[in-house]
Enzyme design. Structure first.
Site, short mmCIF file in Angstrom:
data_model
loop_
_atom_site.label_atom_id
_atom_site.label_comp_id
_atom_site.label_asym_id
_atom_site.label_seq_id
_atom_site.Cartn_x
_atom_site.Cartn_y
_atom_site.Cartn_z
N ARG A 118 9.15 -9.58 -3.09
CA ARG A 118 8.56 -10.44 -4.36
C ARG A 118 9.77 -10.85 -5.16
O ARG A 118 9.33 -11.69 -6.17
CB ARG A 118 7.71 -9.46 -5.07
CG ARG A 118 6.49 -8.76 -4.28
CD ARG A 118 5.83 -9.75 -3.70
NE ARG A 118 4.48 -9.44 -2.93
CZ ARG A 118 3.58 -10.23 -2.19
NH1 ARG A 118 3.97 -11.54 -2.26
NH2 ARG A 118 2.72 -9.72 -1.58
N GLU A 123 -5.87 1.35 -11.85
CA GLU A 123 -6.21 0.17 -12.67
C GLU A 123 -7.23 0.33 -13.78
O GLU A 123 -8.16 1.05 -13.56
CB GLU A 123 -6.63 -0.94 -11.95
CG GLU A 123 -6.71 -2.31 -12.29
CD GLU A 123 -7.07 -3.42 -11.38
OE1 GLU A 123 -7.11 -4.67 -11.98
OE2 GLU A 123 -7.24 -3.04 -10.04
N ARG A 151 1.00 -1.30 0.17
CA ARG A 151 0.03 -0.02 -0.08
C ARG A 151 0.73 1.17 -0.06
O ARG A 151 0.62 2.18 0.71
CB ARG A 151 -0.87 0.00 1.19
CG ARG A 151 -1.92 -1.28 1.14
CD ARG A 151 -2.67 -1.21 2.29
NE ARG A 151 -2.02 -1.37 3.66
CZ ARG A 151 -1.88 -2.57 3.97
NH1 ARG A 151 -2.02 -3.61 3.59
NH2 ARG A 151 -1.20 -2.70 5.33
N ARG A 188 -18.39 -8.22 -14.93
CA ARG A 188 -17.37 -8.46 -14.84
C ARG A 188 -17.24 -9.56 -13.60
O ARG A 188 -15.88 -10.42 -13.48
CB ARG A 188 -16.43 -7.32 -14.47
CG ARG A 188 -16.96 -6.69 -13.12
CD ARG A 188 -16.31 -5.68 -12.91
NE ARG A 188 -16.74 -4.66 -11.83
CZ ARG A 188 -16.20 -3.70 -11.28
NH1 ARG A 188 -14.94 -3.26 -11.64
NH2 ARG A 188 -16.87 -3.03 -10.23
#
Length: 306
Positions: A226, A120, A114, A199
């Site tokens: 990651r 997006e 965050r 969706r």
């Protein structure tokens, strides 16, 4: 990775444009700007914009008026000191913005960080492409018996083929139904369902896209988690592509990051106490170490004794 002719033309136009500037620029990253680096089967990462360089980190640390020292070795030494002692504020003075195309399930894992500005692609206003992530067979594995959130042994060929067939079938069927509910063909006998509702029928391996902007400090934190070998393969693939842009952008910082964060291991106070006993010649066992089995195993693995 699928790009339309219009998208390729847009990228070519962006790469052809130039503008004079007094700001710091990095030739190696300039060469990468806007170009998609392929990730997974249909995904990509591309750098859209950036601010600052290694010199900006040094400048912020010294609160100087110029671009830092004339000796790269001195700047490298300072950056290594900052990284080693976790003086993070100077790294916050640089920023970078990525355009990322990724499966929805990877995006939901990624958004846990965050510390970035995110916008997006909206499936309320636009229609998602008929593109799905289908893992390569070598990345299809059974649930790990030792790690509740990890993978174990790779499936055999027959098992992998069955899983891939199911994934492809379900994703295609769900997208076909999604398109039917939208009634994009314009059947006059029926009304299409609102995009924001249709969706919900899509599978989590459907691809989405976003713009993701963060500062260098938070990018390093993201990559430390990651790009780690224990991270889920799919998000690690994106992190490794981003590591390439990091090394082009801030090579001194990237080298220090690999030395002190990505390739390092942090010993707890208890672990250090055990290590001192071992160095003194004592034969220490897990039972007498005061460490839990998991912590003992982590320490032994870091020491190459796992």
């Amino acid at each position: 990775m699928t790009l339309s002719e219009a998208q390729r033309a847009e990228i070519d136009d962006a790469r052809a444009a130039t503008a004079p500037t007094r700001r710091a620029t990095v030739p190696a990253l300039e060469a990468m700007l806007f170009t998609p680096a392929k990730v997974l089967d249909h995904g990509f990462v591309r750098v859209i914009d950036y601010m600052g360089d290694d010199g900006a980190v040094v400048q912020a640390a010294r609160v100087s008026y110029g671009r830092g020292t004339k000796k790269v070795s001195e700047d490298a030494g300072l950056i290594r000191y900052l990284m080693r002692h976790r003086h993070t504020t100077p790294f916050e003075m640089c920023e970078i913005k990525y355009h990322v195309k990724l499966p929805i399930f990877v995006a939901r894992q990624w958004i846990r960080h965050r510390t970035a500005n995110v916008n997006e692609y909206s499936a309320r206003y636009s229609i998602l492409d008929r593109e799905f992530y289908l893992p390569a067979p070598e990345h299809l594995a059974a649930q790990s018996e030792a790690n509740r959130q990890g993978r174990g042994e790779v499936l055999d060929d027959a098992e992998a083929a069955e899983v891939l067939a199911l994934l492809a079938r379900d994703a295609a069927q769900c997208h076909d139904d999604y398109a039917s509910m939208l009634n994009e063909q314009g059947d006059p006998a029926r009304r299409g369902l609102a995009r924001e509702l249709a969706r919900m029928n899509l599978t989590l391996n459907t691809y989405t896209q976003w713009y993701w902007k963060t500062d260098l400090h938070n990018l390093l934190h993201f990559l430390s988690l990651r790009a780690d070998a224990h991270a889920q393969y799919e998000i690690r693939a994106y992190a490794e592509a981003m590591l390439a842009s990091l090394e082009a952008w801030v090579p001194l910082t990237a080298a220090a990051f690999r030395e002190y964060r990505l390739g390092a291991f942090t010993f707890s106070a208890g672990m250090l106490a055990v290590l001192r006993r071992m160095l003194a010649g004592e034969a220490v066992t897990q039972a007498g170490s005061g460490l839990s089995k998991r912590e003992w195993g982590e320490m032994m693995a870091a020491l190459g004794r796992g």
